[in-house]
Scaffold this active site. Structure first.
Site, PDB file in Angstrom:
ATOM      1  N   GLY A   1     -82.731  56.176  66.562  1.00  0.00           N
ATOM      2  CA  GLY A   1     -83.309  55.243  67.538  1.00  0.00           C
ATOM      3  C   GLY A   1     -83.630  53.904  66.894  1.00  0.00           C
TER       4      GLY A   1
ATOM      5  NE  ARG B   1     -80.218  51.589  72.526  1.00  0.00           N
ATOM      6  CZ  ARG B   1     -81.430  51.059  72.504  1.00  0.00           C
ATOM      7  NH1 ARG B   1     -81.724  50.047  73.286  1.00  0.00           N
ATOM      8  NH2 ARG B   1     -82.366  51.525  71.698  1.00  0.00           N
TER       9      ARG B   1
ATOM     10  N   GLY C   1     -84.286  50.546  68.838  1.00  0.00           N
ATOM     11  CA  GLY C   1     -85.372  50.482  69.814  1.00  0.00           C
ATOM     12  C   GLY C   1     -86.489  49.541  69.390  1.00  0.00           C
TER      13      GLY C   1
ATOM     14  CE1 TYR D   1     -92.284  59.879  74.429  1.00  0.00           C
ATOM     15  CE2 TYR D   1     -94.319  59.106  75.427  1.00  0.00           C
ATOM     16  CZ  TYR D   1     -93.424  59.092  74.379  1.00  0.00           C
ATOM     17  OH  TYR D   1     -93.665  58.294  73.290  1.00  0.00           O
TER      18      TYR D   1
ATOM     19  CG  ASP E   1     -79.966  53.322  68.935  1.00  0.00           C
ATOM     20  OD1 ASP E   1     -81.130  52.942  68.724  1.00  0.00           O
ATOM     21  OD2 ASP E   1     -79.552  53.653  70.072  1.00  0.00           O
TER      22      ASP E   1
END
Ligand code: SER
Length: 320
Positions: A10, A38, A13, A143, A36
């Protein structure tokens, strides 16, 4: 300091983009591996990047071997508001992600794992103010449920396999470099962007919703201080309560208005209100202070000033 090679999940982020720079300063650019889901877009970095879905345990293991990774900072997660849009998907990403990281940590004998937790592990039955380290949890969001389960797994891996896992229950983190994605505390960042750009903002929480918050430099320092403390000082192996400031939309608006007097905020609470209402208003982090010396630096006023100066520069720069 012995050489460490750190893989961050991540990494693109909100926290990853800033933490990676600080880790690179401490451990050397060549020793930081960003990952990541992305692909980096307009992301200028001279750090190594690898695409990784945290549900892919095999690839995680391959990357750990390829770069001789010694530590993982597992930041990838679906946050509170996004999680409620697709609960089972959030559960899968958050749980498979942490179990894969802990599994690889054990299998490859890694030195340390960092796994952030959150104030979302608390729920409606939790004492609302000065919430203690050990108390009733009962989280309501997927979450929060997944992070609480992750905390229990972290402690389990420490006790059963002696894996050095460390964790902090972050409050809402305010920053200007990379926007957050899908959290309930995101209003506290949006409000600054709107103040800097258009002088008005419609808030998705009510004006008196007080939540625990922290400025990014404090969050980064807390993370590094926790991770650099001697292992014997880290007595909590689930996750430490971590606190700095607590404020409501009304209070942060007032702080912004001392710099931008004509800034106006209206209120239109949505589904995120119920999430915020289930969380504490302030957190007791005295156990973190006792064990590894935690103290915050940024007050609401100091943070507000810094946010507005930096956002103004950013807005001016974007408009060039
Ligand atoms: N910032 C997170 C969220 O709002 C809380 O940890 O989901």
């Amino acid at each position: 300091m012995p050489t460490e090679t750190i893989l961050i999940t991540g990494a693109l982020g909100q926290i990853g983009t800033e933490l990676s720079t600080h880790l690179a300063d401490v451990y050397g650019k060549q020793n930081i591996i960003l990952t990541d889901l992305r692909q980096p877009e307009n992301f200028e970095t001279d750090l190594t990047f690898e695409s990784l879905n945290v549900m892919d345990a095999k690839k995680l293991g391959i990357l750990v071997d390829k770069y001789k990774v010694t530590q993982i900072y597992h930041l990838a997660a679906v946050l509170s508001a996004s999680g409620e849009q697709d609960p089972l998907f959030a559960w899968q990403i958050n749980m498979e992600g942490v179990l894969n990281v802990l599994g690889v940590g054990k299998e490859k004998n890694l030195n340390k794992i960092y796994y952030p937790s959150t104030i979302a592990v608390f729920g409606l039955d939790t004492p609302k103010t000065n919430t203690p380290q050990n108390t009733i949890m009962n989280p309501n969001t997927v979450y929060g449920i997944s992070k609480l389960a992750g905390e229990r797994w972290a402690e389990y891996y420490f006790k059963k396999y002696n894996l050095d896992v460390r964790s902090l229950r972050y409050p809402g983190i305010i920053s200007y470099k990379t926007p957050p994605g899908g959290g309930t505390t995101d209003y506290a960042i949006d409000i600054f962007y709107h103040a800097a750009e258009e002088k008005k903002y419609e808030c998705f929480l009510t004006e008196n919703t007080q939540l625990p918050m922290m400025y990014m430099p404090d969050a980064i320092r807390a993370t590094l201080e926790l991770m650099e403390s001697p292992a014997e000082n880290i007595k909590v192996r689930s996750a430490y309560n971590l606190s700095a400031i607590s404020f409501s939309p009304k209070e942060v608006t007032k702080a912004i208005q001392t710099h931008i007097p004509n800034f106006k905020v209206s209120y239109k609470p949505d589904f995120r209100q119920a999430i915020a209402d289930s969380w504490p208003m302030s957190i007791d982090s005295s156990v973190a202070t006792r064990d590894w010396g935690w103290n915050f630096e940024y007050t609401l006023e100091k943070m507000t000033e810094d946010m507005l100066v930096n956002l103004k520069n950013k807005v001016d720069f974007d408009n060039i």
